[in-house]
Motif scaffolding. Sequence first.
Motif, mmCIF file in Angstrom:
data_model
loop_
_atom_site.group_PDB
_atom_site.id
_atom_site.type_symbol
_atom_site.label_atom_id
_atom_site.label_comp_id
_atom_site.label_asym_id
_atom_site.label_seq_id
_atom_site.Cartn_x
_atom_site.Cartn_y
_atom_site.Cartn_z
ATOM 1 N N GLN A 84 0.644 -1.245 -0.301
ATOM 2 C CA GLN A 84 -0.123 0.031 -0.412
ATOM 3 C C GLN A 84 0.748 1.240 -0.212
ATOM 4 O O GLN A 84 1.126 1.595 0.983
ATOM 5 N N GLY A 85 1.053 1.638 -0.936
ATOM 6 C CA GLY A 85 2.113 2.736 -1.354
ATOM 7 C C GLY A 85 1.675 4.284 -0.736
ATOM 8 O O GLY A 85 2.973 5.295 -0.740
ATOM 9 N N ASP A 86 0.391 4.274 -0.579
ATOM 10 C CA ASP A 86 -0.077 5.248 -1.052
ATOM 11 C C ASP A 86 -0.805 5.539 0.727
ATOM 12 O O ASP A 86 -1.096 6.964 1.213
ATOM 13 N N ALA A 87 0.138 4.496 1.851
ATOM 14 C CA ALA A 87 -0.541 4.863 2.992
ATOM 15 C C ALA A 87 0.422 5.639 3.660
ATOM 16 O O ALA A 87 2.107 5.819 3.511
ATOM 17 N N SER A 88 -0.189 6.508 4.676
ATOM 18 C CA SER A 88 0.495 7.772 5.873
ATOM 19 C C SER A 88 1.297 7.490 6.342
ATOM 20 O O SER A 88 1.141 5.583 6.395
ATOM 21 N N ALA A 89 2.323 8.127 7.046
ATOM 22 C CA ALA A 89 2.881 7.879 7.362
ATOM 23 C C ALA A 89 2.664 6.786 9.519
ATOM 24 O O ALA A 89 2.889 6.386 9.841
#
Length: 160
Positions: A19-24
Amino acid sequence: MQPKLDQLDWKILAVLQRQGDASAADVGEAVGLSQSPCWRRIQRLEQAGLIKRRVALLDRRELGLNLLIFAHVKLEAHGGNSMDAFRTAIADIPEVQECYVLMGQVDFLLRIVARDVEAYESLFFERLSRLPGVREINSMMAVSTVKETTELPLPSDLLA
């Protein structure tokens, strides 16, 4: 030189490659870290080159690119600028998704997408066969996909 990775780093990499768009904050929650330390670790992994970039993976078929072709390319010669000229020219063809230099009976392996057979035929005769130094191209069309992933196998003992 690759930095020393601990178990949290490996877990972060596992989450981000799924999930490359996951936030920190989301990544941190998944691996048991708060947002700030997780963000710093992600930054360190990016700066070290372990994370090249984060992208959206598009569905080629939904976009009308129904044909997947693998092509073996043989060059006339390997000396001089033949290899470099081919590499430079192939980089400008958007339908070529991947290009690998091989050792063995063929020089390059290409992964190509096209709308249909007619579109590939046009690409083949108008561009690919005219690339510098090309002697032979063997094209193979995929009829179905058994496995397709962008996830690298990470050490499972470090992900537990």
